[in-house]
Design a protein around this motif. Structure first.
Motif, short mmCIF file in Angstrom:
data_model
loop_
_atom_site.label_atom_id
_atom_site.label_comp_id
_atom_site.label_asym_id
_atom_site.label_seq_id
_atom_site.Cartn_x
_atom_site.Cartn_y
_atom_site.Cartn_z
N LEU A 1 5.14 11.17 -2.67
CA LEU A 1 3.95 11.21 -3.86
C LEU A 1 2.79 12.24 -3.08
CD1 LEU A 1 3.52 7.34 -4.37
CD2 LEU A 1 4.18 9.17 -6.11
N LEU A 2 2.43 13.13 -3.92
CA LEU A 2 1.39 14.13 -3.44
C LEU A 2 0.19 13.82 -4.27
CD1 LEU A 2 3.45 17.52 -4.19
CD2 LEU A 2 3.42 15.91 -2.01
N ARG A 3 -0.74 13.73 -3.42
CA ARG A 3 -2.27 13.54 -3.95
C ARG A 3 -3.07 14.92 -3.87
NH1 ARG A 3 -5.46 9.64 -0.44
NH2 ARG A 3 -5.89 11.64 0.60
N ARG B 1 0.86 -1.17 -0.02
CA ARG B 1 0.01 0.03 -0.02
C ARG B 1 0.90 1.20 0.13
NH1 ARG B 1 -4.96 2.18 1.05
NH2 ARG B 1 -5.88 0.28 0.81
N ILE B 2 0.75 2.02 -1.02
CA ILE B 2 1.70 3.27 -1.33
C ILE B 2 0.81 4.32 -1.64
CG2 ILE B 2 3.72 4.26 -2.48
CD1 ILE B 2 4.76 1.33 -2.96
N ALA B 3 0.94 5.44 -0.95
CA ALA B 3 -0.06 6.54 -1.24
C ALA B 3 -1.61 6.20 -1.23
CB ALA B 3 0.37 7.16 -2.53
N ASP B 4 -1.87 5.11 -0.50
CA ASP B 4 -3.40 4.77 -0.37
C ASP B 4 -3.82 3.97 -1.42
OD1 ASP B 4 -4.04 5.67 2.17
OD2 ASP B 4 -5.15 7.49 1.62
N ARG B 5 -2.87 3.40 -2.19
CA ARG B 5 -3.29 2.40 -3.29
C ARG B 5 -2.48 1.26 -3.17
NH1 ARG B 5 -7.98 4.13 -5.79
NH2 ARG B 5 -7.92 6.58 -5.44
N GLY C 1 4.42 9.57 2.67
CA GLY C 1 5.72 8.75 2.74
C GLY C 1 5.75 7.75 1.57
N THR C 2 6.79 7.07 1.11
CA THR C 2 6.91 6.03 0.40
C THR C 2 8.44 5.51 0.52
OG1 THR C 2 8.51 6.94 -1.58
CG2 THR C 2 6.20 7.73 -1.40
N ASN D 1 12.98 6.82 -0.43
CA ASN D 1 12.67 8.20 0.36
C ASN D 1 14.39 8.76 0.45
OD1 ASN D 1 13.86 6.21 1.93
ND2 ASN D 1 12.27 6.17 3.46
N GLY D 2 15.14 8.31 -0.30
CA GLY D 2 16.60 8.99 -0.66
C GLY D 2 17.66 7.97 0.08
N LYS D 3 18.91 8.62 -0.25
CA LYS D 3 20.03 7.67 0.14
C LYS D 3 20.16 7.43 1.67
CE LYS D 3 23.25 11.39 -0.06
NZ LYS D 3 24.55 12.06 -0.97
N HIS D 4 19.64 8.23 2.40
CA HIS D 4 19.76 8.15 3.69
C HIS D 4 18.52 7.26 4.35
CE1 HIS D 4 23.57 10.60 3.72
NE2 HIS D 4 22.76 11.67 3.28
N ARG D 5 17.46 7.01 3.53
CA ARG D 5 16.50 6.35 3.78
C ARG D 5 15.63 7.04 4.97
NH1 ARG D 5 15.56 1.28 1.82
NH2 ARG D 5 13.28 2.25 2.09
N LEU D 6 15.33 8.37 4.92
CA LEU D 6 14.48 9.09 5.88
C LEU D 6 13.27 9.38 5.67
CD1 LEU D 6 17.44 11.74 6.62
CD2 LEU D 6 16.78 9.97 8.02
N GLY D 7 12.26 8.70 6.20
CA GLY D 7 10.92 8.70 5.90
C GLY D 7 10.08 7.89 6.80
N ALA D 8 8.88 7.85 6.49
CA ALA D 8 8.01 7.16 7.44
C ALA D 8 6.57 6.84 6.54
CB ALA D 8 7.67 7.65 8.70
N ASN D 9 6.08 5.62 6.85
CA ASN D 9 4.72 5.33 6.29
C ASN D 9 3.69 6.24 6.81
OD1 ASN D 9 2.70 3.91 4.70
ND2 ASN D 9 3.32 2.18 5.61
N ILE D 10 3.62 7.35 6.56
CA ILE D 10 2.69 8.20 7.06
C ILE D 10 1.99 9.01 5.69
CG2 ILE D 10 3.31 8.16 9.18
CD1 ILE D 10 4.48 10.84 8.97
#
Length: 243
Positions: free
Chosen positions: A139-141, A7-11, A151-152, A155-164
């Protein structure tokens, strides 16, 4: 071939890949829900990403880097997802999104300007109030109810992000400056950068949809230009200016 649903960006997408690494990359988004569409990759996709990466290195004057097939497949998978997302009123955007108190702020700029450095300053200044949503390609809806940043796994080479996901409060174009300053800008002033930073699909119909979504993004999102010196005070200037 290896298949899993995410589930990525609600899909929900079924990723059908050659390499395990693709699925390890996406593991935080794994779901047992039924897929709405499938992304499949082949060696021709990997070879295409290799040529594209080499062309980018040459264009930027860098030595051509050697990448593993599994890494190139990760790029190919996200490209396929980005090609599909306009069907869901969603676009891939090159930028760094940080959320403070549940509201998202997207920083974008030419490569090497310091987007990741700036959002790191936000995390240092705000502490637990700040959460990285995605440090590279969120991703922007976009619809008439507003813009949501997701979040996806990518998220970049430092893997900074969250599933939110968070409502996007503002977009800020980042520039380097000796003194910190922020100004509100018009959609017309921001539009060239927005178009440059949005993923542009190869399919003409999806490209037309992407341009319409870019128009909507510019119309209903607060837009700013920040001159910053990469001191932690830049985070304060940016936040106070956009709040």
């Amino acid at each position: 071939m290896i298949k899993n649903n995410y589930r990525i960006a609600d899909r929900v997408v079924c990723i059908d890949s050659l390499y395990d690494e693709v699925h390890d990359y996406c593991k935080d988004y794994l779901t047992d829900e039924e897929a709405e569409y499938t992304v499949s990759t082949s060696m021709s996709d990997i070879d295409s990403e290799r040529r594209r990466s080499a062309d980018e290195d040459r264009f930027e004057g860098h030595p051509v880097q050697e990448y593993s097939d599994s890494y190139l497949e990760e790029l190919a998978v996200y490209r396929r997802i980005a090609e599909k997302m306009p069907d869901f009123d969603t676009v891939l955007f090159h930028g760094s999104v940080v959320a403070v108190d549940g509201e998202g702020y997207l920083f974008t700029a030419k490569s090497g300007t310091g987007k990741s450095t700036h959002t790191r300053l936000w995390r240092e200044y705000f502490g637990s109030r700040a959460v990285m949503v995605n440090d590279d390609k969120p991703l922007l809806r976009i619809n008439r109810n507003g813009v949501t940043a997701f979040g996806t796994p990518y998220n970049g080479k430092h893997r900074l992000g969250a599933n939110i996901s968070v409502p996007l409060k503002a977009i800020c174009i980042l520039t380097r400056a000796a003194e910190n300053s922020i100004v509100s800008i018009s959609p017309g002033e921001a539009y060239p950068m927005l178009i440059q930073q949005i993923y542009r699909p190869s399919d003409m119909a999806k490209m037309q949809k992407t341009l319409a979504l870019a128009d909507m993004l510019a119309e209903q999102t607060a837009l700013y230009r920040l001159g910053c010196n990469m001191d932690i005070s830049a985070a304060v200037t940016a936040y106070e200016g956009m709040r």
